[in-house]
Design a protein around this motif. Structure first.
Motif, PDB file in Angstrom:
ATOM      1  N   HIS A  58       0.829  -1.056  -0.198  1.00 58.84           N
ATOM      2  CA  HIS A  58      -0.155  -0.016   0.119  1.00 58.84           C
ATOM      3  C   HIS A  58       0.894   1.095  -0.033  1.00 58.84           C
ATOM      4  O   HIS A  58       1.801   1.592   0.942  1.00 58.84           O
ATOM      5  N   PRO A  59       0.570   2.092  -0.926  1.00 57.46           N
ATOM      6  CA  PRO A  59       1.451   3.226  -1.021  1.00 57.46           C
ATOM      7  C   PRO A  59       1.679   4.071   0.051  1.00 57.46           C
ATOM      8  O   PRO A  59       2.630   4.575   0.548  1.00 57.46           O
ATOM      9  N   GLY A  60       0.772   4.502   0.786  1.00 59.67           N
ATOM     10  CA  GLY A  60       0.738   5.209   1.824  1.00 59.67           C
ATOM     11  C   GLY A  60       1.451   4.622   3.198  1.00 59.67           C
ATOM     12  O   GLY A  60       2.354   5.500   3.792  1.00 59.67           O
ATOM     13  N   VAL A  61       1.361   3.262   3.268  1.00 60.74           N
ATOM     14  CA  VAL A  61       2.187   2.617   4.421  1.00 60.74           C
ATOM     15  C   VAL A  61       3.536   2.490   4.037  1.00 60.74           C
ATOM     16  O   VAL A  61       4.431   2.857   4.772  1.00 60.74           O
ATOM     17  N   LEU A  62       3.910   2.129   2.824  1.00 62.61           N
ATOM     18  CA  LEU A  62       5.141   2.174   2.128  1.00 62.61           C
ATOM     19  C   LEU A  62       5.936   3.376   2.572  1.00 62.61           C
ATOM     20  O   LEU A  62       7.271   3.508   2.877  1.00 62.61           O
ATOM     21  N   SER A  72       7.922  -0.297  11.866  1.00 63.49           N
ATOM     22  CA  SER A  72       6.589  -1.110  11.959  1.00 63.49           C
ATOM     23  C   SER A  72       5.554  -0.009  12.603  1.00 63.49           C
ATOM     24  O   SER A  72       4.317  -0.037  12.426  1.00 63.49           O
ATOM     25  N   LEU A  73       5.993   0.905  13.667  1.00 64.72           N
ATOM     26  CA  LEU A  73       4.997   1.515  14.465  1.00 64.72           C
ATOM     27  C   LEU A  73       4.724   2.548  13.560  1.00 64.72           C
ATOM     28  O   LEU A  73       3.629   3.199  13.356  1.00 64.72           O
ATOM     29  N   ALA A  74       5.510   3.015  12.526  1.00 64.91           N
ATOM     30  CA  ALA A  74       5.186   4.032  11.479  1.00 64.91           C
ATOM     31  C   ALA A  74       4.123   3.500  10.280  1.00 64.91           C
ATOM     32  O   ALA A  74       3.118   4.065   9.898  1.00 64.91           O
ATOM     33  N   ALA A  75       4.175   2.120  10.047  1.00 59.34           N
ATOM     34  CA  ALA A  75       3.179   1.475   9.523  1.00 59.34           C
ATOM     35  C   ALA A  75       1.926   1.518  10.214  1.00 59.34           C
ATOM     36  O   ALA A  75       0.856   1.783   9.574  1.00 59.34           O
ATOM     37  N   ALA A  76       1.951   1.023  11.359  1.00 57.58           N
ATOM     38  CA  ALA A  76       0.738   1.003  12.105  1.00 57.58           C
ATOM     39  C   ALA A  76       0.007   2.455  12.087  1.00 57.58           C
ATOM     40  O   ALA A  76      -1.326   2.634  11.853  1.00 57.58           O
ATOM     41  N   MET A  77       0.673   3.684  12.313  1.00 59.55           N
ATOM     42  CA  MET A  77       0.343   4.853  12.353  1.00 59.55           C
ATOM     43  C   MET A  77      -0.499   5.267  11.138  1.00 59.55           C
ATOM     44  O   MET A  77      -1.386   5.896  10.845  1.00 59.55           O
ATOM     45  N   ALA A  78       0.091   4.951   9.958  1.00 59.00           N
ATOM     46  CA  ALA A  78      -0.569   4.988   8.721  1.00 59.00           C
ATOM     47  C   ALA A  78      -1.318   4.343   8.387  1.00 59.00           C
ATOM     48  O   ALA A  78      -2.467   4.813   7.526  1.00 59.00           O
ATOM     49  N   VAL A  79      -1.413   3.116   8.839  1.00 52.66           N
ATOM     50  CA  VAL A  79      -2.771   2.228   8.735  1.00 52.66           C
ATOM     51  C   VAL A  79      -3.987   3.040   9.230  1.00 52.66           C
ATOM     52  O   VAL A  79      -5.083   3.210   8.525  1.00 52.66           O
ATOM     53  N   GLN A  80      -3.950   3.580  10.494  1.00 54.20           N
ATOM     54  CA  GLN A  80      -4.913   4.224  11.176  1.00 54.20           C
ATOM     55  C   GLN A  80      -5.538   5.599  10.375  1.00 54.20           C
ATOM     56  O   GLN A  80      -6.431   5.572  10.460  1.00 54.20           O
ATOM     57  N   THR A  81      -4.180   5.955   9.835  1.00 51.84           N
ATOM     58  CA  THR A  81      -4.688   7.335   9.064  1.00 51.84           C
ATOM     59  C   THR A  81      -5.539   7.000   7.889  1.00 51.84           C
ATOM     60  O   THR A  81      -6.301   7.621   7.649  1.00 51.84           O
ATOM     61  N   GLU A  87      10.108  -1.489  16.694  1.00 52.92           N
ATOM     62  CA  GLU A  87      10.935  -1.055  15.769  1.00 52.92           C
ATOM     63  C   GLU A  87       9.941   0.101  14.910  1.00 52.92           C
ATOM     64  O   GLU A  87       8.834   0.225  14.800  1.00 52.92           O
ATOM     65  N   THR A  88      10.972   1.212  14.494  1.00 49.25           N
ATOM     66  CA  THR A  88      10.251   2.300  14.250  1.00 49.25           C
ATOM     67  C   THR A  88       9.526   2.393  12.989  1.00 49.25           C
ATOM     68  O   THR A  88       8.273   2.974  12.928  1.00 49.25           O
ATOM     69  N   ARG A 129       9.296   4.114   4.808  1.00 54.89           N
ATOM     70  CA  ARG A 129      10.522   4.400   3.994  1.00 54.89           C
ATOM     71  C   ARG A 129      11.077   5.632   4.920  1.00 54.89           C
ATOM     72  O   ARG A 129      12.330   5.845   4.776  1.00 54.89           O
ATOM     73  N   ARG A 130      10.136   6.498   5.377  1.00 59.92           N
ATOM     74  CA  ARG A 130      10.611   7.659   6.134  1.00 59.92           C
ATOM     75  C   ARG A 130      11.286   7.305   7.174  1.00 59.92           C
ATOM     76  O   ARG A 130      12.303   8.265   7.774  1.00 59.92           O
ATOM     77  N   GLU A 131      11.044   6.348   7.849  1.00 58.86           N
ATOM     78  CA  GLU A 131      11.914   5.736   9.145  1.00 58.86           C
ATOM     79  C   GLU A 131      13.035   4.910   8.623  1.00 58.86           C
ATOM     80  O   GLU A 131      14.005   4.787   9.524  1.00 58.86           O
ATOM     81  N   LEU A 132      13.199   4.213   7.999  1.00 60.44           N
ATOM     82  CA  LEU A 132      14.020   3.330   7.416  1.00 60.44           C
ATOM     83  C   LEU A 132      15.478   3.957   7.357  1.00 60.44           C
ATOM     84  O   LEU A 132      16.389   3.446   8.019  1.00 60.44           O
TER      85      LEU A 132
END
Length: 441
Positions: A76-80, A304-313, A301-302, A84-87
């Motif tokens: 999913h583009p928003g999640v990716l 994965s947490l970023a992915a979770a926030m993007a999912v909620q958004t 892991e940063t 990527r911003r955190e990697l």
């Protein structure tokens, strides 16, 4: 009998490689090749949206993606973008990252019935932490699980109750008792029989069936009256029922709840959430005995947490839960019509909430049948549909669902022939698929 030839030679070779190095040939039993028709267990190359490609070059419309974890579709583009911003900023440090605070704030805003949250990597860690916390808070040894729900944890307190209980001491098994879903009287009888011994009631608030009117509220009252902790396992219901889970939809607040699967859209993240006074027992701001709650090297892991926030958004901005329900309703209606048209409407049965559909394959006597499931799965695979369930992702298009229904109709025509013969064997081309939980290989 089947007339179309469909072979997966590269997948077959890869499955042999997997079994040679990995017990069971997969890292999750539900992904094992024993869950698929013989020699038709595709090994995946990649996925995008609602489609996956196997290493033999076949493309499938996929359902139940990532065991229900990929609800937005693959890559999913928003999640990716969030990941990527955190990697490039590092993924794990010797002290908490600010991302942990941001992810906790976001989660607690999404699930306002919870007051504190702690993240982990998988559901079993979260549910076991909830059970440990309940035992510590109550001083009681027994765990009461809902007998009608299939899975809670890989840990001993649950697996000892399944047919795959090898390696688990009987003394451990004796501490887990079971109650039936939807039956308050039976649950109260259990709590009375083990008066002051049951630390918690743990259940999925809803699964294939909706909770009977007043049931969850009644369970809340029983837990309060008997002094035990009420735990909702929201691994599946989280996000698929509402953004705040089943507790948000039905308006009944558990003491503790666990989330995972859809939370990360395929990235490894789970959560234990609940009442502050209970959760804080695993913290530092109290004067009692410390509880070793959750302590995972990779739990925060940063990326994965970023992915979770993007999912909620994404869920909040795009109305994802509503879309999952609309897609599921369209699919269920199409499958039911196709089955009825082909004369197998009483044998291929779609069940569950629209956002979490499963199907039953029944024999000529109306009993669940693994051979008939095998026949059905073979025909779906041949038609380019990978569907151990009919659990939808929001990436599905109307064309994907139309194609699925067309393939289901073709499968139903073969199913009717097998029913008329009262024997699906000629259409199996190998051994039947097997249930996950069984005592013998």
């Amino acid at each position: 009998m089947a007339t179309e030839e469909f072979h997966l030679p590269r997948s077959r070779q890869a499955n042999e490689r997997l079994h040679a190095m990995i017990p069971g040939g997969a890292h999750t039993y539900a992904k094992g090749d024993d869950q698929y028709p013989e020699n038709l267990a595709p090994v995946i190359s990649h996925g995008r949206g609602a489609h996956v490609w196997d290493i033999d070059g076949n493309r499938y419309v996929e359902y139940g993606s990532g065991l229900r974890s990929v609800s937005l579709g693959h890559a999913h583009p928003g999640v990716l973008e969030a990941v990527r911003r955190e990697l490039d900023r590092g993924s794990n440090f010797v002290r908490p990252s600010i991302v942990e605070a941001e992810a906790a704030e976001r989660f607690l805003a999404t699930v306002p019935t919870a007051e504190m949250v702690k993240f982990a990597k998988n559901g079993s860690d979260a549910t076991t932490a909830a059970v440990r916390l309940a035992r510590a808070a109550t001083g009681r040894p027994r765990v009461a699980i809902c007998a009608d729900h299939p899975f809670f944890s890989v840990d001993d307190w649950f697996i000892g109750t399944t047919p795959m209980s090898a390696g688990i001491p009987a003394a451990t098994n004796e501490l887990t008792v079971a109650f039936p879903y939807g039956d308050l009287a039976a649950t109260e009888e259990l709590l009375t029989r083990y008066q002051d011994e049951v630390a918690c009631l743990i259940l999925e608030p809803a699964t294939v069936v909706e909770p009977p009117p007043g049931y969850l509220a009644g369970l809340r009252e029983l837990a309060d009256r008997h002094g035990c902790v009420l735990i909702f396992d929201e691994m599946i219901t989280g996000f698929r029922w509402s953004e705040a889970g089943a507790q948000g939809l039905y308006g009944v607040v558990p003491d503790l709840s666990t989330f995972g699967k859809a939370l990360g859209n395929g990235f490894a993240v789970s959560a234990l959430a609940g009442r502050r006074d209970l959760m804080e027992l695993g913290g530092l701001r109290h004067s009692g005995d410390r509880v070793f709650l959750l302590s995972t090297t990779h739990g925060a892991e940063t990326h994965s947490l970023a992915a979770a926030m993007a999912v909620q958004t994404t869920y909040a901005e795009e109305g994802t839960t509503a879309r999952l329900h609309l897609l599921g309703e369209r699919l269920a209606a199409g499958v039911r019509e196709a089955a009825a048209t082909m004369g197998v409407g009483d044998h291929i049965v779609v069940r569950g909430r629209a956002s979490n559909l499963v199907f039953a394959t029944l024999d000529e006597n109306g009993r669940p049948s693994q051979p008939y499931r095998t026949l059905f799965l073979r025909r779906l695979l041949t038609g380019g549909v990978l569907a151990p369930s009919f659990v939808v992702s929001s990436a599905l298009s109307d064309a994907d669902i139309d194609h699925t229904v067309e393939v289901v109709a073709q499968a139903c025509a073969v199913y009717r022939k097998a029913l008329d013969a009262a024997d699906p064997t000629p259409w199996l081309a190998g051994r039947p698929v097997k249930p996950v939980f069984r005592r013998l290989v």
